[in-house]
Scaffold this active site. Structure first.
Site, PDB file in Angstrom:
ATOM      1  N   TYR A  24      67.085 105.804  36.762  1.00  0.00           N
ATOM      2  CA  TYR A  24      65.591 106.073  37.100  1.00  0.00           C
ATOM      3  C   TYR A  24      65.046 105.121  38.030  1.00  0.00           C
ATOM      4  O   TYR A  24      64.238 105.579  38.730  1.00  0.00           O
ATOM      5  CB  TYR A  24      64.884 106.008  35.660  1.00  0.00           C
ATOM      6  CG  TYR A  24      65.431 107.579  34.927  1.00  0.00           C
ATOM      7  CD1 TYR A  24      64.714 108.723  35.354  1.00  0.00           C
ATOM      8  CD2 TYR A  24      66.276 107.194  33.842  1.00  0.00           C
ATOM      9  CE1 TYR A  24      65.193 109.848  34.385  1.00  0.00           C
ATOM     10  CE2 TYR A  24      66.854 108.557  33.190  1.00  0.00           C
ATOM     11  CZ  TYR A  24      66.086 109.694  33.468  1.00  0.00           C
ATOM     12  OH  TYR A  24      66.393 110.686  32.680  1.00  0.00           O
ATOM     13  N   ASN A  47      61.604 119.341  36.095  1.00  0.00           N
ATOM     14  CA  ASN A  47      62.732 119.848  36.959  1.00  0.00           C
ATOM     15  C   ASN A  47      62.715 120.902  37.457  1.00  0.00           C
ATOM     16  O   ASN A  47      63.409 122.032  37.210  1.00  0.00           O
ATOM     17  CB  ASN A  47      64.025 119.531  36.062  1.00  0.00           C
ATOM     18  CG  ASN A  47      65.446 119.736  36.876  1.00  0.00           C
ATOM     19  OD1 ASN A  47      65.248 119.498  37.921  1.00  0.00           O
ATOM     20  ND2 ASN A  47      66.049 120.072  36.238  1.00  0.00           N
ATOM     21  N   CYS A  55      69.844 116.574  37.249  1.00  0.00           N
ATOM     22  CA  CYS A  55      68.977 115.480  36.512  1.00  0.00           C
ATOM     23  C   CYS A  55      70.048 114.918  35.549  1.00  0.00           C
ATOM     24  O   CYS A  55      69.816 113.704  35.017  1.00  0.00           O
ATOM     25  CB  CYS A  55      68.023 116.148  35.690  1.00  0.00           C
ATOM     26  SG  CYS A  55      68.359 117.728  34.869  1.00  0.00           S
ATOM     27  N   HIS A  56      71.201 115.362  35.095  1.00  0.00           N
ATOM     28  CA  HIS A  56      71.997 115.089  34.226  1.00  0.00           C
ATOM     29  C   HIS A  56      72.986 113.934  34.677  1.00  0.00           C
ATOM     30  O   HIS A  56      73.509 112.978  33.944  1.00  0.00           O
ATOM     31  CB  HIS A  56      73.065 116.175  33.571  1.00  0.00           C
ATOM     32  CG  HIS A  56      73.814 116.662  34.924  1.00  0.00           C
ATOM     33  ND1 HIS A  56      73.475 117.833  35.484  1.00  0.00           N
ATOM     34  CD2 HIS A  56      75.055 116.274  35.148  1.00  0.00           C
ATOM     35  CE1 HIS A  56      74.280 118.471  36.295  1.00  0.00           C
ATOM     36  NE2 HIS A  56      75.322 117.198  36.311  1.00  0.00           N
ATOM     37  N   GLU A  84      82.779 115.383  35.136  1.00  0.00           N
ATOM     38  CA  GLU A  84      82.713 115.184  36.849  1.00  0.00           C
ATOM     39  C   GLU A  84      83.393 113.982  37.321  1.00  0.00           C
ATOM     40  O   GLU A  84      83.800 113.676  38.333  1.00  0.00           O
ATOM     41  CB  GLU A  84      81.052 115.221  37.334  1.00  0.00           C
ATOM     42  CG  GLU A  84      80.453 116.323  36.697  1.00  0.00           C
ATOM     43  CD  GLU A  84      79.198 116.548  37.563  1.00  0.00           C
ATOM     44  OE1 GLU A  84      78.742 115.262  38.171  1.00  0.00           O
ATOM     45  OE2 GLU A  84      78.869 117.533  37.975  1.00  0.00           O
TER      46      GLU A  84
END
Length: 104
Positions: A24, A47, A55-56, A84
């Site tokens: 952030y 969002n 956002c994750h 990921e």
DNA sequence: ATTATGACCCGAT
DNA sequence: AATCGGGCCATAA
């Protein structure tokens, strides 16, 4: 362009590649307000570009999974990031390997 | 314009 | 290492 702070956050978040994570504070800094990390969180929560803004892939300053109340909360987020290819250390992201950096 | 809020960050204890 | 408190700032009503 009337790009507000939140708009920049969206743009930046969209640029986060797969397998990487941003903090952030990082996004806030890139947006021009290094201390507006809180505002970033609020914006992320709204969002409006849900599937567009990953956002994750946004975590705390130290890679810790702060916030997130979606689905199973941090559990889902951790799992997604793991899938990921993000390096995880217990409940924390390995910023040494997966911290996204805007290198333009 | 002011008030209230929030998915943060950092220093001090 | 864990916990507490304060600061900082954009957004919405």
């Amino acid at each position: 362009m009337d790009l507000s702070f939140k708009d920049r956050i969206y743009e930046l978040a969209k640029q986060i590649p797969r397998g990487k994570v941003a903090t952030y504070g990082q996004l806030a800094k890139l947006a021009g307000k290094p201390k507006a990390a809180r505002t970033v969180g609020v914006i992320m929560k709204h969002n409006p570009f849900a599937p567009v803004v990953p956002c994750h892939r946004v975590v705390g300053s130290k890679g810790d999974l702060v916030g997130f109340s979606a689905g199973d909360g941090l559990a889902s987020k951790k799992k997604l990031l793991k899938e990921e290819g993000v390096a995880f250390i217990k409940d924390r992201v390995d910023l040494t390997l997966c911290l996204w950096q805007k290198k333009f």
